[in-house]
Write a protein that holds these residues in place. Structure first.
Motif, PDB file in Angstrom:
ATOM      1  N   VAL A 107       0.862  -1.179   0.000  1.00 57.52           N
ATOM      2  CA  VAL A 107       0.000   0.000   0.000  1.00 57.52           C
ATOM      3  C   VAL A 107       0.901   1.232   0.000  1.00 57.52           C
ATOM      4  O   VAL A 107       1.791   1.354   0.851  1.00 57.52           O
ATOM      5  N   THR A 108       0.686   2.116  -0.974  1.00 57.89           N
ATOM      6  CA  THR A 108       1.476   3.344  -1.077  1.00 57.89           C
ATOM      7  C   THR A 108       0.556   4.548  -0.979  1.00 57.89           C
ATOM      8  O   THR A 108      -0.630   4.470  -1.317  1.00 57.89           O
ATOM      9  N   PHE A 141      -8.187   1.114   6.504  1.00 55.87           N
ATOM     10  CA  PHE A 141      -8.528   2.070   5.462  1.00 55.87           C
ATOM     11  C   PHE A 141      -9.912   1.711   4.922  1.00 55.87           C
ATOM     12  O   PHE A 141     -10.143   0.557   4.554  1.00 55.87           O
ATOM     13  N   PRO A 142     -10.831   2.676   4.851  1.00 55.19           N
ATOM     14  CA  PRO A 142     -12.127   2.364   4.247  1.00 55.19           C
ATOM     15  C   PRO A 142     -11.936   2.068   2.760  1.00 55.19           C
ATOM     16  O   PRO A 142     -11.197   2.778   2.070  1.00 55.19           O
ATOM     17  N   TYR A 143     -12.540   1.006   2.295  1.00 54.25           N
ATOM     18  CA  TYR A 143     -12.395   0.626   0.888  1.00 54.25           C
ATOM     19  C   TYR A 143     -13.468   1.353   0.081  1.00 54.25           C
ATOM     20  O   TYR A 143     -14.471   0.782  -0.359  1.00 54.25           O
ATOM     21  N   ILE A 148      -9.290   4.679  -1.824  1.00 53.92           N
ATOM     22  CA  ILE A 148      -8.571   3.743  -2.688  1.00 53.92           C
ATOM     23  C   ILE A 148      -8.515   4.359  -4.083  1.00 53.92           C
ATOM     24  O   ILE A 148      -9.515   4.415  -4.790  1.00 53.92           O
ATOM     25  N   LEU A 149      -7.319   4.819  -4.464  1.00 48.32           N
ATOM     26  CA  LEU A 149      -7.178   5.525  -5.733  1.00 48.32           C
ATOM     27  C   LEU A 149      -6.907   4.598  -6.903  1.00 48.32           C
ATOM     28  O   LEU A 149      -7.384   4.834  -8.015  1.00 48.32           O
ATOM     29  N   VAL A 160      -3.292   4.752  -2.230  1.00 45.98           N
ATOM     30  CA  VAL A 160      -4.374   5.271  -1.397  1.00 45.98           C
ATOM     31  C   VAL A 160      -4.198   6.764  -1.136  1.00 45.98           C
ATOM     32  O   VAL A 160      -3.090   7.292  -1.178  1.00 45.98           O
ATOM     33  N   HIS A 161      -5.311   7.396  -0.854  1.00 49.77           N
ATOM     34  CA  HIS A 161      -5.324   8.756  -0.318  1.00 49.77           C
ATOM     35  C   HIS A 161      -5.521   8.590   1.187  1.00 49.77           C
ATOM     36  O   HIS A 161      -6.500   7.982   1.616  1.00 49.77           O
ATOM     37  N   VAL A 162      -4.581   9.087   1.966  1.00 51.84           N
ATOM     38  CA  VAL A 162      -4.681   8.970   3.418  1.00 51.84           C
ATOM     39  C   VAL A 162      -5.619  10.055   3.912  1.00 51.84           C
ATOM     40  O   VAL A 162      -5.302  11.250   3.855  1.00 51.84           O
TER      41      VAL A 162
END
Length: 169
Positions: A107-108, A141-143, A148-149, A160-162
């Motif tokens: 995950v980045t 992380f909410p999916y 989730i980008l 992902v966008h944090v």
């Protein structure tokens, strides 16, 4: 990517005709009605089980396999996982992935910095949640599309966008 997906677990026998109580592990338990065969590891031997009938009782599927006719035969299969081939899995819609394919992906964040690895994905009331092992802690992380980008199975990465405050705990 894995070739087979778990669709259920035999929990016990049911009745006198050799039906198995199966706890469905798929997000669509009715899917078992459409499947004609499953795979099981029985005493170290991969075995094809032909499904004769499927009916439901509460949250369990009652499955009759052609190969078994007594409660004793089924009882010997307690805690046996049942699998289907990828070809027989529920078809995906656009931008969907099988959960099993997400486990273990890196995950980045938006800048390409690796945050951790996906260890689990599970449903909640509103959406799925992705558990990411970040070393010293695990973060959920909410999916959802806002978080989730991009999922790139070939590269083994999820970008992902944090969301604000997500990493503050």
């Amino acid at each position: 990517m894995i070739d087979r997906f778990r669709v259920g677990v035999i929990t016990s026998s049911h009745g006198i005709k050799g039906e198995a109580k199966v706890y469905p592990t798929s997000d669509d338990s009715n899917r078992l009605k459409k499947i004609k065969k499953v795979y099981a590891d029985i005493k170290g031997v991969e075995t094809v089980l032909d499904i004769e009938t499927v009916r439901f009782q509460k949250n369990m599927a009652l499955v009759k396999f052609k190969q078994f006719n007594t409660p004793e035969e089924i009882q010997a299969l307690r805690n046996t996982d049942l699998f289907v081939d990828r070809d027989n899995a529920t078809p995906l819609k656009k931008n969907e992935n099988y959960i099993a394919d997400l486990i273990g992906l890196d995950v980045t964040d938006e800048d390409g910095i690796i945050l951790g690895k996906v260890t689990d994905v599970f449903p909640t009331g509103a959406n799925h949640v992705m558990e990411v092992d970040m070393g010293e802690k695990k973060v959920l992380f909410p999916y959802i599309s806002q978080c989730i980008l991009d999922v790139n199975l070939e590269e083994g990465k999820i970008r992902v966008h944090v969301l604000d405050g997500l990493l503050d705990l």
